[in-house]
Write a protein that holds these residues in place. Structure first.
Motif, PDB file in Angstrom:
ATOM      1  N   GLU A  62      26.181 -14.220  53.787  1.00  0.00           N
ATOM      2  CA  GLU A  62      24.575 -14.040  53.483  1.00  0.00           C
ATOM      3  C   GLU A  62      24.330 -12.585  53.534  1.00  0.00           C
ATOM      4  O   GLU A  62      23.695 -12.031  52.825  1.00  0.00           O
ATOM      5  N   ASN A  63      25.048 -12.110  54.677  1.00  0.00           N
ATOM      6  CA  ASN A  63      24.871 -10.676  54.957  1.00  0.00           C
ATOM      7  C   ASN A  63      25.446  -9.807  53.900  1.00  0.00           C
ATOM      8  O   ASN A  63      24.915  -8.875  53.539  1.00  0.00           O
ATOM      9  N   ARG A  64      26.512 -10.298  53.338  1.00  0.00           N
ATOM     10  CA  ARG A  64      27.205  -9.505  52.303  1.00  0.00           C
ATOM     11  C   ARG A  64      26.720  -9.647  51.022  1.00  0.00           C
ATOM     12  O   ARG A  64      26.519  -8.682  50.175  1.00  0.00           O
ATOM     13  N   LYS A  65      26.029 -10.823  50.729  1.00  0.00           N
ATOM     14  CA  LYS A  65      25.367 -10.860  49.402  1.00  0.00           C
ATOM     15  C   LYS A  65      24.315  -9.975  49.309  1.00  0.00           C
ATOM     16  O   LYS A  65      23.982  -9.663  48.148  1.00  0.00           O
ATOM     17  N   GLU A  66      23.559  -9.754  50.291  1.00  0.00           N
ATOM     18  CA  GLU A  66      22.269  -8.755  50.169  1.00  0.00           C
ATOM     19  C   GLU A  66      22.714  -7.471  49.498  1.00  0.00           C
ATOM     20  O   GLU A  66      22.013  -6.883  48.801  1.00  0.00           O
ATOM     21  N   LYS A  67      23.885  -6.844  49.623  1.00  0.00           N
ATOM     22  CA  LYS A  67      24.209  -5.583  49.235  1.00  0.00           C
ATOM     23  C   LYS A  67      25.080  -5.945  47.769  1.00  0.00           C
ATOM     24  O   LYS A  67      24.990  -5.024  46.973  1.00  0.00           O
ATOM     25  N   LEU A  68      25.680  -6.979  47.842  1.00  0.00           N
ATOM     26  CA  LEU A  68      26.468  -7.138  46.688  1.00  0.00           C
ATOM     27  C   LEU A  68      25.515  -7.514  45.308  1.00  0.00           C
ATOM     28  O   LEU A  68      26.032  -7.340  44.069  1.00  0.00           O
ATOM     29  N   HIS A  69      24.150  -7.817  45.574  1.00  0.00           N
ATOM     30  CA  HIS A  69      23.238  -8.188  44.541  1.00  0.00           C
ATOM     31  C   HIS A  69      23.012  -6.716  43.799  1.00  0.00           C
ATOM     32  O   HIS A  69      22.698  -6.975  42.567  1.00  0.00           O
ATOM     33  N   ILE A  70      23.292  -5.903  44.266  1.00  0.00           N
ATOM     34  CA  ILE A  70      23.202  -4.462  43.532  1.00  0.00           C
ATOM     35  C   ILE A  70      24.186  -4.372  42.368  1.00  0.00           C
ATOM     36  O   ILE A  70      23.873  -3.993  41.609  1.00  0.00           O
ATOM     37  N   TRP A  71      25.483  -4.930  42.644  1.00  0.00           N
ATOM     38  CA  TRP A  71      26.711  -4.358  41.974  1.00  0.00           C
ATOM     39  C   TRP A  71      26.930  -5.749  41.008  1.00  0.00           C
ATOM     40  O   TRP A  71      27.537  -5.650  40.054  1.00  0.00           O
ATOM     41  N   ILE A  72      26.727  -7.030  41.509  1.00  0.00           N
ATOM     42  CA  ILE A  72      27.369  -8.149  40.636  1.00  0.00           C
ATOM     43  C   ILE A  72      26.056  -9.035  40.346  1.00  0.00           C
ATOM     44  O   ILE A  72      25.090  -9.109  40.942  1.00  0.00           O
TER      45      ILE A  72
END
Length: 125
Positions: A62-72
């Motif tokens: 959940e913590n990682r996906k917040e930033k991954l939304h920008i890229w994927i």
């Protein structure tokens, strides 16, 4: 003419740098998430995993996906969310064989997804 060529060169350099950063960042995030999944897989294989173990991995995601939304794209993130939620529930119900199947899918996704965002010829064309 010279200014145009310099502008084009700078733009290409910026795009190449951003593509490199994106690939490295996405790969790094999935690499760390994959390591967490491997630890969970080992516990599930030993049938010692509990809900807290699975929720810890889910919270990390959940913590990682917040930033991954920008890229994927959201669809990839949604797929991992779904499998992770199912895994947490299956581990909570002590359905280790089914949880292991979901974890294998998650592991496969963490290995394959970063390659789709690398600056490779097959991803560009």
């Amino acid at each position: 003419m010279v200014k145009s060529l310099i502008s084009i060169a700078v733009t290409i350099a910026l795009l190449a740098g951003l593509a490199l950063f994106e690939g490295l960042y996405v790969n790094n995030q999935f690499e760390h998430f994959g390591e967490e999944l491997e630890t969970l897989v080992a516990k599930v294989e030993e049938e010692t995993a509990n809900t807290q173990d699975a929720k810890a991995v889910q919270t990390s995601w959940e913590n990682r996906k917040e930033k991954l939304h920008i890229w994927i794209p959201h669809n990839y993130i949604s797929n991992i969310d779904d499998y992770m939620s199912e895994t947490v529930r299956l581990i909570g119900e002590k359905e280790y064989s089914l949880a292991l199947a979901k974890l294998e899918i998650l592991t496969h996704l963490t290995e394959c997804l970063p390659d789709t965002f690398r600056a490779k010829l097959e991803n560009i064309m």
